[in-house]
Design a protein around this motif. Structure first.
Motif, short mmCIF file in Angstrom:
data_model
loop_
_atom_site.label_atom_id
_atom_site.label_comp_id
_atom_site.label_asym_id
_atom_site.label_seq_id
_atom_site.Cartn_x
_atom_site.Cartn_y
_atom_site.Cartn_z
N ILE A 101 3.49 65.21 99.11
CA ILE A 101 4.56 64.33 98.62
C ILE A 101 4.12 62.89 98.83
CG2 ILE A 101 6.99 63.68 98.84
CD1 ILE A 101 6.51 66.57 97.87
N LYS A 102 4.20 62.09 97.78
CA LYS A 102 3.81 60.67 97.84
C LYS A 102 4.82 59.82 97.08
CE LYS A 102 -0.30 60.91 99.79
NZ LYS A 102 -0.62 60.34 101.03
N ASN A 103 4.74 58.53 97.29
CA ASN A 103 5.48 57.51 96.54
C ASN A 103 6.98 57.78 96.47
OD1 ASN A 103 2.96 56.30 96.02
ND2 ASN A 103 2.67 57.61 94.24
N VAL A 104 7.60 58.01 97.60
CA VAL A 104 9.05 58.21 97.64
C VAL A 104 9.73 56.85 97.53
CG1 VAL A 104 10.98 59.04 99.02
CG2 VAL A 104 8.81 60.28 99.03
N THR A 105 10.63 56.72 96.55
CA THR A 105 11.36 55.47 96.35
C THR A 105 12.84 55.77 96.20
OG1 THR A 105 10.97 55.58 93.96
CG2 THR A 105 9.44 54.25 95.26
N LYS A 106 13.66 54.80 96.59
CA LYS A 106 15.11 54.92 96.45
C LYS A 106 15.51 54.56 95.03
CE LYS A 106 15.85 52.21 100.08
NZ LYS A 106 16.55 51.39 101.06
N ILE A 107 16.33 55.40 94.43
CA ILE A 107 16.87 55.11 93.10
C ILE A 107 18.29 54.57 93.23
CG2 ILE A 107 17.59 56.10 90.90
CD1 ILE A 107 15.45 58.21 91.26
N ASP A 108 19.10 55.26 94.04
CA ASP A 108 20.51 54.92 94.16
C ASP A 108 20.95 55.14 95.60
OD1 ASP A 108 23.08 54.18 93.32
OD2 ASP A 108 23.66 56.27 92.97
N TYR A 109 21.90 54.34 96.06
CA TYR A 109 22.42 54.45 97.41
C TYR A 109 23.93 54.29 97.34
CZ TYR A 109 23.57 53.06 102.16
OH TYR A 109 24.14 52.97 103.41
N GLN A 110 24.66 55.25 97.93
CA GLN A 110 26.11 55.18 97.98
C GLN A 110 26.57 55.42 99.40
OE1 GLN A 110 27.21 58.40 95.43
NE2 GLN A 110 27.21 57.15 93.58
N LYS A 111 27.43 54.56 99.90
CA LYS A 111 28.00 54.75 101.22
C LYS A 111 29.28 55.57 101.05
CE LYS A 111 28.53 52.30 105.46
NZ LYS A 111 27.31 52.30 106.17
N ILE A 112 29.33 56.75 101.64
CA ILE A 112 30.48 57.64 101.50
C ILE A 112 31.51 57.34 102.59
CG2 ILE A 112 31.22 60.06 101.52
CD1 ILE A 112 28.39 60.73 100.44
N THR A 113 31.07 57.31 103.84
CA THR A 113 31.91 56.94 104.97
C THR A 113 31.11 55.98 105.84
OG1 THR A 113 31.19 58.75 106.41
CG2 THR A 113 33.08 59.20 104.96
N ASP A 114 31.67 55.62 106.99
CA ASP A 114 30.95 54.73 107.90
C ASP A 114 29.65 55.34 108.40
OD1 ASP A 114 32.82 52.76 107.69
OD2 ASP A 114 33.85 53.25 109.56
N SER A 115 29.62 56.65 108.54
CA SER A 115 28.44 57.29 109.11
C SER A 115 27.70 58.20 108.12
CB SER A 115 28.83 58.10 110.34
OG SER A 115 29.73 59.12 109.97
N THR A 116 28.17 58.31 106.89
CA THR A 116 27.55 59.18 105.91
C THR A 116 27.24 58.41 104.63
OG1 THR A 116 28.84 61.02 106.79
CG2 THR A 116 27.78 61.38 104.67
N SER A 117 26.04 58.63 104.11
CA SER A 117 25.62 58.00 102.87
C SER A 117 24.92 59.02 101.99
CB SER A 117 24.66 56.85 103.15
OG SER A 117 25.27 55.89 103.94
N LYS A 118 24.90 58.73 100.69
CA LYS A 118 24.19 59.57 99.74
C LYS A 118 23.08 58.73 99.13
CE LYS A 118 24.81 62.49 95.69
NZ LYS A 118 25.77 62.99 94.70
N LEU A 119 21.91 59.30 99.07
CA LEU A 119 20.74 58.59 98.60
C LEU A 119 20.06 59.42 97.51
CD1 LEU A 119 18.90 56.12 99.32
CD2 LEU A 119 17.70 57.64 100.87
#
Length: 162
Positions: A101-119
């Motif tokens: 696995i190479k070249n991992v990049t973020k496409i989208d980031y969403q904060k769901i709660t204070d301690s949980t996020s979706k990436l």
């Protein structure tokens, strides 16, 4: 001669008693406090990068999937580990022996709660069959605790198929 022997035993016992007191002080219980201060995932002072963590976990996910495919005798143990990493299973060709696995990049980031996020991640899969690109979503759970007046942040990353 007896007196010298008694004196030597007394000195050794006294020395052991001093070490016991020092060990008792250093083994004091530590204070653990939780904090809701979640100041972000990318920290400059520790060099932590969520994409690095995602790349490592993706590599582990693919490696475990290959191991499960080629060594079915370990299937039960591997399934437990794969369930901790993702809610879906990979479909891999039978001829594939190694994946990088190479070249991992973020496409989208969403904060769901204070301690949980979706990436949402985009990454390159390199195998003996060629290079392909894929995307996957990850849920990141963050927890910050105080241990001995030091802030420690833990992150758990789980891949989802959404």
């Amino acid at each position: 001669m007896k007196k010298l022997g008694y004196l030597l035993i007394f000195v050794i016992l006294g020395s052991c008693m001093n070490n016991k007191d020092e060990n008792r002080e250093s083994a004091a219980p530590m204070m653990v406090e939780e904090s809701d201060d979640l100041s972000g995932y990318e920290t400059k002072n520790t060099g932590f990068s969520i994409t690095t963590l995602a790349e490592q976990k993706l590599q582990e996910y693919y490696d475990l999937s290959l191991l499960q495919k080629h060594h079915p005798e370990f299937e039960n143990d591997i399934k437990l580990q794969l369930n901790k990493l993702a809610d879906t299973l990979l479909i891999l060709p039978n001829t594939t022996r190694e994946i990088i696995i190479k070249n991992v990049t973020k496409i989208d980031y969403q904060k769901i709660t204070d301690s949980t996020s979706k990436l949402r991640l985009h990454y390159e899969v390199i195998s003996d069959r060629g290079n392909t690109f894929d995307t996957i979503s990850a849920i990141i759970k963050t927890k910050t605790i105080m241990v001995n007046n030091e802030t420690i942040t833990t992150r758990k990353l789980t891949f989802i198929n959404k």
